[in-house]
Design a protein around this motif. Structure first.
Motif, PDB file in Angstrom:
ATOM      1  N   TRP A   1      29.959  37.335  54.695  1.00 26.79           N
ATOM      2  CA  TRP A   1      30.081  38.441  53.753  1.00 26.79           C
ATOM      3  C   TRP A   1      31.471  39.057  53.725  1.00 26.79           C
ATOM      4  O   TRP A   1      31.784  39.864  52.838  1.00 26.79           O
ATOM      5  CB  TRP A   1      29.041  39.512  54.075  1.00 26.79           C
ATOM      6  CG  TRP A   1      27.645  39.034  53.817  1.00 26.79           C
ATOM      7  CD1 TRP A   1      26.706  38.696  54.736  1.00 26.79           C
ATOM      8  CD2 TRP A   1      27.049  38.803  52.533  1.00 26.79           C
ATOM      9  NE1 TRP A   1      25.554  38.271  54.105  1.00 26.79           N
ATOM     10  CE2 TRP A   1      25.732  38.325  52.761  1.00 26.79           C
ATOM     11  CE3 TRP A   1      27.486  38.948  51.213  1.00 26.79           C
ATOM     12  CZ2 TRP A   1      24.862  37.999  51.722  1.00 26.79           C
ATOM     13  CZ3 TRP A   1      26.617  38.624  50.181  1.00 26.79           C
ATOM     14  CH2 TRP A   1      25.319  38.152  50.438  1.00 26.79           C
ATOM     15  N   ASP A   2      32.315  38.674  54.680  1.00 28.10           N
ATOM     16  CA  ASP A   2      33.694  39.181  54.671  1.00 28.10           C
ATOM     17  C   ASP A   2      34.644  38.255  53.919  1.00 28.10           C
ATOM     18  O   ASP A   2      35.845  38.506  53.857  1.00 28.10           O
ATOM     19  CB  ASP A   2      34.193  39.385  56.104  1.00 28.10           C
ATOM     20  CG  ASP A   2      34.118  38.108  56.941  1.00 28.10           C
ATOM     21  OD1 ASP A   2      33.489  37.137  56.478  1.00 28.10           O
ATOM     22  OD2 ASP A   2      34.652  38.103  58.063  1.00 28.10           O
ATOM     23  N   ASP A   3      34.114  37.186  53.353  1.00 28.33           N
ATOM     24  CA  ASP A   3      34.918  36.239  52.572  1.00 28.33           C
ATOM     25  C   ASP A   3      34.492  36.344  51.105  1.00 28.33           C
ATOM     26  O   ASP A   3      33.465  35.815  50.703  1.00 28.33           O
ATOM     27  CB  ASP A   3      34.709  34.820  53.096  1.00 28.33           C
ATOM     28  CG  ASP A   3      35.529  33.780  52.336  1.00 28.33           C
ATOM     29  OD1 ASP A   3      36.278  34.168  51.415  1.00 28.33           O
ATOM     30  OD2 ASP A   3      35.408  32.579  52.660  1.00 28.33           O
ATOM     31  N   ALA A   4      35.317  37.024  50.305  1.00 25.78           N
ATOM     32  CA  ALA A   4      34.951  37.287  48.913  1.00 25.78           C
ATOM     33  C   ALA A   4      34.765  36.011  48.103  1.00 25.78           C
ATOM     34  O   ALA A   4      33.996  35.992  47.136  1.00 25.78           O
ATOM     35  CB  ALA A   4      36.009  38.164  48.244  1.00 25.78           C
ATOM     36  N   GLU A   5      35.439  34.929  48.481  1.00 32.01           N
ATOM     37  CA  GLU A   5      35.341  33.686  47.726  1.00 32.01           C
ATOM     38  C   GLU A   5      33.918  33.134  47.701  1.00 32.01           C
ATOM     39  O   GLU A   5      33.514  32.498  46.730  1.00 32.01           O
ATOM     40  CB  GLU A   5      36.290  32.632  48.318  1.00 32.01           C
ATOM     41  CG  GLU A   5      37.755  32.947  48.093  1.00 32.01           C
ATOM     42  CD  GLU A   5      38.647  31.838  48.631  1.00 32.01           C
ATOM     43  OE1 GLU A   5      38.181  30.685  48.725  1.00 32.01           O
ATOM     44  OE2 GLU A   5      39.814  32.134  48.961  1.00 32.01           O
ATOM     45  N   ILE A   6      33.167  33.371  48.761  1.00 29.01           N
ATOM     46  CA  ILE A   6      31.785  32.893  48.814  1.00 29.01           C
ATOM     47  C   ILE A   6      30.789  34.045  48.747  1.00 29.01           C
ATOM     48  O   ILE A   6      29.676  33.893  48.245  1.00 29.01           O
ATOM     49  CB  ILE A   6      31.540  32.051  50.099  1.00 29.01           C
ATOM     50  CG1 ILE A   6      30.207  31.303  49.987  1.00 29.01           C
ATOM     51  CG2 ILE A   6      31.569  32.939  51.344  1.00 29.01           C
ATOM     52  CD1 ILE A   6      30.176  30.256  48.912  1.00 29.01           C
ATOM     53  N   ALA A   7      31.199  35.237  49.229  1.00 29.75           N
ATOM     54  CA  ALA A   7      30.277  36.369  49.285  1.00 29.75           C
ATOM     55  C   ALA A   7      29.880  36.861  47.894  1.00 29.75           C
ATOM     56  O   ALA A   7      28.716  37.181  47.640  1.00 29.75           O
ATOM     57  CB  ALA A   7      30.889  37.510  50.097  1.00 29.75           C
ATOM     58  N   ILE A   8      30.854  36.931  46.984  1.00 26.62           N
ATOM     59  CA  ILE A   8      30.548  37.415  45.633  1.00 26.62           C
ATOM     60  C   ILE A   8      29.618  36.448  44.899  1.00 26.62           C
ATOM     61  O   ILE A   8      28.593  36.873  44.333  1.00 26.62           O
ATOM     62  CB  ILE A   8      31.842  37.671  44.836  1.00 26.62           C
ATOM     63  CG1 ILE A   8      32.598  38.853  45.440  1.00 26.62           C
ATOM     64  CG2 ILE A   8      31.526  37.936  43.361  1.00 26.62           C
ATOM     65  CD1 ILE A   8      33.939  39.124  44.789  1.00 26.62           C
ATOM     66  N   PRO A   9      29.916  35.132  44.866  1.00 30.55           N
ATOM     67  CA  PRO A   9      28.965  34.203  44.247  1.00 30.55           C
ATOM     68  C   PRO A   9      27.591  34.241  44.900  1.00 30.55           C
ATOM     69  O   PRO A   9      26.561  34.169  44.215  1.00 30.55           O
ATOM     70  CB  PRO A   9      29.631  32.828  44.436  1.00 30.55           C
ATOM     71  CG  PRO A   9      31.086  33.130  44.551  1.00 30.55           C
ATOM     72  CD  PRO A   9      31.149  34.435  45.283  1.00 30.55           C
TER      73      PRO A   9
END
Length: 489
Positions: A416-424
């Motif tokens: 969840w701290d990695d926006a590249e995967i957390a947002i999708p």
């Protein structure tokens, strides 16, 4: 003979069963295999009740229920669900010699019911399931499965599973009448009527929900099955005393069917649903783009779950090799892919491997003999289909909520701290329940993943297959304005 696993008194000359299933070689006994097979059956027997209440209570685009009738035929769906599960689980035991049971997949059946049947006939929807199974079979036979497996990021697959879990939980709350539309802009949904539980059916659901939570917390085996049985008995008592009827007759009645004791418990099973599918009908009803997306979505949910399930079950039984692979991997995947197609051909949704098989392995099962025992139990259950028709939605809904919780547990695997995967991932698992559409959630997740990668100059990290799927979802979401622009009605 000892069932402890430390000593065995197998015959000096192994019997044919011992030799075929390699029972002694894997450190097991016939007794342990039989016991493990029985435990697996009772742990997952809830699907005989739950599958009809998911796919058997939803009308298709023409207003028909599964089988073409204008009223649900839960007994036929239950009997066929048990039949397919029984045959395929026995096949897994005999062909792959692995203690893995199969049945109609939860999540998969929800997608078929709420994602497919809403846009096409049930026959067309089941044809797509058959198509998906055949695609997986080809992937297994050609060894191309690893390419597909690597196309979608692992954490995005996790988000899809979690999102389906939230969707299933919402379906449970809605079916029970616990969550209802408020009829106002804000909030669009609410609890019961005016925030209070005003009907007996909703109270029965709450009692069942409390029961399944307590049984699960106490680690009672078969918690879901026992809850469905107990809550159904409570519902029958309430209906006998209050004579509520259905919601179509009484606003405070049961959602779909009033729980009443059947005239007979055992009856000859109705298998009329078998073969009621149209392989190519969906191409005409929803178009090529939608068909490709639907097949891909089904394949995602089915294909990757099987890979994880067989490794988890093999690990529980210490059956994995040094590379972490179970024995007879190819045979396991072959049977599972055939199961997907067979489930569609029998109109009971895609069948897949069940993680509940680990419960039987925990009781000592190590070979395919346990699967044969589980499969025989499913076949015997086909004669008990009349009991399923008496189960109201309110008694099965607590199980859906618990299944949603179990699938939610995977959310910890998302960074969840990695926006590249957390947002999708967030868009995937949030939009499924909020839009009441599994396809919408998956599409939003894929598109946002590709867009973020492009924005950060990492387009090369996107798998070529994912580019194709993202492009298809663009067309899928924009199909109406595209048709308007082209003047297509």
């Amino acid at each position: 003979m000892s069932d402890t696993g430390t000593t065995t008194t197998e015959p000096t000359e192994p019997t044919a069963i011992h030799r075929y299933f390699k029972i002694t070689e894997r450190g097991s006994t016939v007794g342990r295999e039989v016991r493990g097979g029985l435990v697996t059956f009772f742990t997952m027997a809830y699907i005989i009740v739950l599958n009809p209440l998911i796919i058997g209570t939803v009308a298709d685009v023409d207003g028909d229920y599964l089988g073409g009738g204008d009223v649900p035929d839960l007994a036929a769906v239950a009997a066929t669900t048990a039949l397919v599960a029984g045959v395929l689980t026995i096949a897994m035991g005999v062909v792959a010699n692995f203690p893995l049971a199969l049945a109609a997949g939860l999540g998969l059946n929800a997608f078929v019911a709420f994602g497919l049947a809403a846009q096409m006939t049930w026959a067309d929807a089941m044809g797509l399931v058959v198509m998906e199974g055949l695609v997986i079979l080809i992937l297994v036979l050609t060894g191309f499965r690893q390419a597909v497996f690597g196309a979608v990021p692992r954490q995005l697959k996790t988000a899809i599973s979690v999102g389906i879990g939230l969707f299933i939980a919402l379906v449970g709350f809605v079916n029970a009448g616990f969550v209802r539309s408020t009829g106002t802009p804000a909030p669009p949904v609410g609890m019961g009527e005016g925030g209070s539980l005003t009907t007996w059916p909703v109270a029965v659901f709450c009692a069942g929900l409390i029961a399944v939570i307590v049984l699960y917390a106490l680690k009672i085996r078969g918690a879901i099955l026992w809850t469905i049985i107990g809550t159904t008995v409570l519902a029958v008592v309430v209906e006998t005393v209050a004579d509520l009827g259905t919601s179509s007759e009484n606003p405070g009645g049961w959602n779909l069917n009033a729980p009443q004791w059947p005239d007979q418990i055992v009856d000859l099973p109705d298998f009329s649903l078998i073969g009621d599918f149209s392989l190519l009908g969906s191409w005409e009803s929803v178009g090529v783009v939608s068909v490709l997306l639907f097949v891909f979505t089904l394949m995602l949910a089915d294909f990757f779950d099987t890979m994880g399930t067989m490794v988890a079950v093999g690990g529980e039984g210490e059956l994995l090799d040094e590379d972490g692979n179970p024995p007879n991997t190819t045979q396991i995947l072959l049977v599972d892919s055939v199961a997907a197609a067979a489930g569609g051909a029998a109109s009971v949704s895609s069948n897949t491997s069940y993680i509940e098989s680990a419960s039987g392995v925990g009781e000592g099962a190590r070979t395919g003999l346990a699967s044969v025992v589980t499969g025989v139990c499913f076949l015997l259950a086909t004669f008990l289909a009349p009991l399923v028709a008496m189960v109201p939605n309110e008694a099965a809904a607590p199980a859906l909520v618990l299944v949603g919780f179990l699938m939610m547990g995977q959310v910890r695997e998302i960074a969840w701290d990695d926006a590249e995967i957390a947002i999708p991932a967030f868009l995937t698992l949030a939009l499924m329940p909020f839009t009441y559409s599994i396809s919408t959630g998956i599409g939003a997740g894929f598109l946002s993943f590709v867009i973020i990668k492009i924005a950060k100059g990492k387009a090369r990290e996107v798998h070529p297959l994912l580019w194709i799927v993202a492009a298809l979802f663009v067309v899928y979401f924009a199909i109406t304005p595209i048709e308007d622009l082209l003047g297509v009605s």
